[in-house]
Enzyme design. Structure first.
Site, PDB file in Angstrom:
ATOM      1  N   CYS A 239      -5.315 -10.058   5.207  1.00 44.05           N
ATOM      2  CA  CYS A 239      -4.538 -11.050   5.965  1.00 44.05           C
ATOM      3  C   CYS A 239      -3.590 -11.726   4.981  1.00 44.05           C
ATOM      4  CB  CYS A 239      -5.451 -12.043   6.691  1.00 44.05           C
ATOM      5  SG  CYS A 239      -6.564 -12.953   5.602  1.00 44.05           S
ATOM      6  N   GLY A 240      -3.468 -13.040   5.046  1.00 43.10           N
ATOM      7  CA  GLY A 240      -2.640 -13.756   4.085  1.00 43.10           C
ATOM      8  C   GLY A 240      -3.383 -14.062   2.805  1.00 43.10           C
TER       9      GLY A 240
END
Length: 281
Positions: A239-240
């Protein structure tokens, strides 16, 4: 203990001596809120605050990277978490960062951990009790970690996966489609959007209903299968910064797929390295 528990289940178990509840909220840099401050305004009775920025490697330049087993043991002990405790993690958004707490416990060998389905919003909407104020006092206890290395991947692992192309593991990215495609900005200033070559996009909110509860297993299986997940091919979630990736990991487990690994540095690490290949729209 189930990996995902309902508000009804938690209400029935509330107050039992072996049960510990944690608010695991982490807001993004572009969100004008502080998780700990909002915890103090309202939380599930008896809940403590699980700070994923604190329960992390203090020397890492990347956000909330996993701590060493020794640090994890120390911090769990200070929170009063023993190896016999049952843990429930929730967050203030519904289901956004709570799965990171669940995954960290599993990473360090503690499987008696669950995520509250729908989180604090569902709990409060149902008129269930809440309290305000600082965390309750805890007696320090001993916690022994049992590190499960197969549940985490580093940048070297992911570089190898990218080089292997379709013959290696499948990278599943939990970020929104625009960020994945490179058409929308990242919430961290100066970080380009895009994705790793060969990665598939399963935005974490596609696993959730409007009330932020997770879809039924059959619907989860259908969504993951459409993204290329099979029983045979290993999966690495990303993800981030390794937070919402854990929602994909929880969803995969709920869907009956083998438990994946999480790329802890995720896109923030990958995009910040000049030598790594990136795909943009």
């Amino acid at each position: 203990m189930e990996n995902l528990v309902s508000t009804e289940w938690l209400a029935a178990e509330l107050g039992k001596p072996d049960l510990m509840i944690f608010d695991t909220t982490k807001y993004l840099p572009n969100e004008p809120h502080d998780g700990r401050a909002k915890y103090a305004e309202a939380h599930v009775p008896g809940a403590d605050y699980f700070d994923i920025d604190l329960i992390a490697d203090p020397d890492a330049s990347l956000p909330h990277m996993i701590p060493s087993p020794a640090r994890f043991e120390k911090l769990m002990g200070l929170l009063g978490v023993s190896n016999s405790a049952r843990l429930v993690f929730y967050d203030q958004k519904g289901l956004a960062s709570a799965a990171r707490g669940w995954w960290l416990m599993r990473l360090f060998g503690h499987t008696q951990a669950a995520v509250l389905d729908g989180g604090l919003p569902k709990w409060l909407k149902e008129g269930r009790p809440a309290e305000a104020g600082p965390p309750p006092p805890r007696d320090s206890v001993d916690f022994v970690a049992d590190f499960q290395a197969e549940l985490v991947r580093g940048i070297g692992d992911v570089k190898r996966i990218v080089r292997q192309g379709g013959g290696g593991a499948l990278i599943l990215d939990a970020r929104a489609k625009g960020r994945f495609d490179g058409t929308a900005p990242e919430p961290r200033p100066g970080l380009p959007s895009g994705h790793m070559p060969g990665a598939a996009n399963v935005p974490f909110n596609e696993l959730l209903r409007p009330d932020q509860t997770m879809l039924e297993p059959a619907a989860l299986r259908a969504r993951f299968t459409a993204a290329g997940v099979t029983m045979e091919r290993p999966v690495v979630t990303s993800c981030g910064t390794g937070v919402t990736a854990c929602i994909l990991s929880l969803g995969l487990v709920q869907a009956g797929f083998p438990e994946p690994a999480v790329y802890d540095g995720s896109w923030t690490e990958w995009a910040g390295r000049p030598e790594t290949p990136k795909v943009h729209a």
